[in-house]
Scaffold this active site. Structure first.
Site, short mmCIF file in Angstrom:
data_model
loop_
_atom_site.label_atom_id
_atom_site.label_comp_id
_atom_site.label_asym_id
_atom_site.label_seq_id
_atom_site.Cartn_x
_atom_site.Cartn_y
_atom_site.Cartn_z
N ASP A 119 0.86 -1.19 0.00
CA ASP A 119 0.00 0.00 0.00
C ASP A 119 0.89 1.24 0.00
O ASP A 119 2.07 1.18 0.35
CB ASP A 119 -0.86 -0.07 1.28
CG ASP A 119 -1.61 1.21 1.55
OD1 ASP A 119 -2.48 1.58 0.75
OD2 ASP A 119 -1.31 1.87 2.56
N ASP A 128 -0.39 5.15 0.79
CA ASP A 128 -0.75 6.10 1.86
C ASP A 128 -0.85 5.38 3.20
O ASP A 128 -1.65 4.45 3.33
CB ASP A 128 -2.10 6.76 1.55
CG ASP A 128 -1.92 8.05 0.79
OD1 ASP A 128 -2.60 8.23 -0.23
OD2 ASP A 128 -1.08 8.87 1.20
N LYS A 161 -8.44 -4.39 -4.20
CA LYS A 161 -7.00 -4.50 -4.44
C LYS A 161 -6.63 -5.99 -4.53
O LYS A 161 -5.78 -6.38 -5.33
CB LYS A 161 -6.21 -3.87 -3.29
CG LYS A 161 -6.25 -2.36 -3.21
CD LYS A 161 -5.27 -1.88 -2.14
CE LYS A 161 -5.34 -0.39 -1.87
NZ LYS A 161 -4.36 0.06 -0.85
N ASP A 178 -2.27 -0.51 5.66
CA ASP A 178 -2.68 0.24 6.87
C ASP A 178 -4.19 0.39 7.02
O ASP A 178 -4.65 0.99 7.99
CB ASP A 178 -2.08 1.65 6.83
CG ASP A 178 -2.84 2.56 5.86
OD1 ASP A 178 -3.24 3.67 6.28
OD2 ASP A 178 -3.06 2.14 4.71
N ASP A 233 -6.94 -2.50 2.33
CA ASP A 233 -5.86 -3.49 2.17
C ASP A 233 -6.29 -4.88 2.63
O ASP A 233 -5.55 -5.85 2.47
CB ASP A 233 -4.62 -3.04 2.97
CG ASP A 233 -4.09 -1.70 2.47
OD1 ASP A 233 -3.90 -0.78 3.29
OD2 ASP A 233 -3.91 -1.57 1.24
O1 LIG Z 1 -6.07 7.31 -1.54
C1 LIG Z 1 -6.54 6.73 -0.54
O2 LIG Z 1 -7.66 6.94 -0.04
C2 LIG Z 1 -5.72 5.69 0.15
O3 LIG Z 1 -4.58 5.43 -0.59
P1 LIG Z 1 -3.79 4.05 -0.25
O4 LIG Z 1 -4.67 2.92 -0.72
O5 LIG Z 1 -2.49 4.19 -1.01
O6 LIG Z 1 -3.60 4.04 1.26
MG LIG Z 2 -3.18 3.07 2.92
#
Ligand SMILES: O=C(O)COP(=O)(O)O
Ligand SMILES: [Mg+2]
Length: 223
Positions: free
Chosen positions: A8, A10, A152, A175, A179
């Site tokens: 992942d 963010d 995902k 996180d 995920d």
């Molecule tokens: O853009 C988002 O809401 C979260 O992004 P991520 O899946 O990379 O954590």
């Molecule tokens: Mg994330």
């Protein structure tokens, strides 16, 4: 044998201010197995991160709505934006805003889902999405209006097939609730210490360290 990674962005490769945590970059670049960046963001974001990090562009974007596999030159569309756009149009017609300003760079390049700022009211968005058979996923960064069939994890399966890998070969690090599907598909999964409850409950292991430091801890455990 170095395992392929499904990571992942963010909250996992970043710090608490959402900036990429620099020490993760050489690890990604030098990893001698495939690295799949799997994010809720639109395709240009993970592609640019791969380009600037010197990592092969193997990415899952839009929570699995879009995927790109450089090795086979496959661009996969696994979601359909029209339904999500209809939800958002109705949401805006009832007087709400998406919350990204007049140029909306969050949705400008999206093709299969729509993201709404967490500053915007959630309840009406959830109600309208449900009326259209869609779901709203709160990643801690944005509300994503998407098809429940897209994830995902499902996109990782499609990417793994093109890499001639079994999805269970992958180690996943993440996180957030978006995920969970990756954790269910990968052979081994880690939630960083800042992860939300769904991610912590699904992961095989919860790391001591948070954010990018958590990612570094995970890769040390699997090298
Ligand atoms: O853009 C988002 O809401 C979260 O992004 P991520 O899946 O990379 O954590
Ligand atoms: Mg994330």
């Amino acid at each position: 044998m170095t395992p392929p990674l499904a990571v992942d962005i963010d909250g996992t490769l970043t710090d608490e201010d959402r900036a990429v945590y620099p020490p993760v970059l050489p690890v990604l670049r030098e990893w001698d197995a495939p690295v799949v960046l799997a994010t809720g963001k639109a395709l240009p974001y993970p592609v640019a991160l791969c380009e600037f990090a010197g990592v092969e562009r193997t990415v899952v974007a839009e929570n699995g709505g879009v995927a790109f596999v450089h090795a086979t030159d496959d661009l996969l569309f696994l979601g359909d934006r029209e339904a999500a756009q209809n939800v958002v149009d109705e949401y805006v017609e009832t007087g709400h805003e998406l919350g990204w300003g007049s140029h909306d760079l969050v949705n400008r390049w999206r093709e299969t889902e729509v993201a709404v700022s967490r500053e915007a009211p959630l309840e009406p968005l959830q109600r309208i999405a449900a009326d259209h058979g869609l779901e709203v996923v709160d990643t801690g960064f944005a509300y994503h209006v998407k098809s429940p069939d897209v994830s995902k994890g499902r996109a990782l399966e499609a990417v793994a097939e093109r890499l001639d890998r079994d999805p269970t070969d992958f180690v996943a690090v993440g996180d957030s609730i978006n995920d969970v599907s990756t954790f269910e598909v990968a052979g081994r999964s880690f939630a960083v210490a800042n992860a939300d409850e769904p991610a912590r409950e699904t992961a095989d292991e919860v790391l001591d360290a948070a954010y990018g430091e958590g990612f570094l801890e995970a890769v040390e455990r699997v090298r």
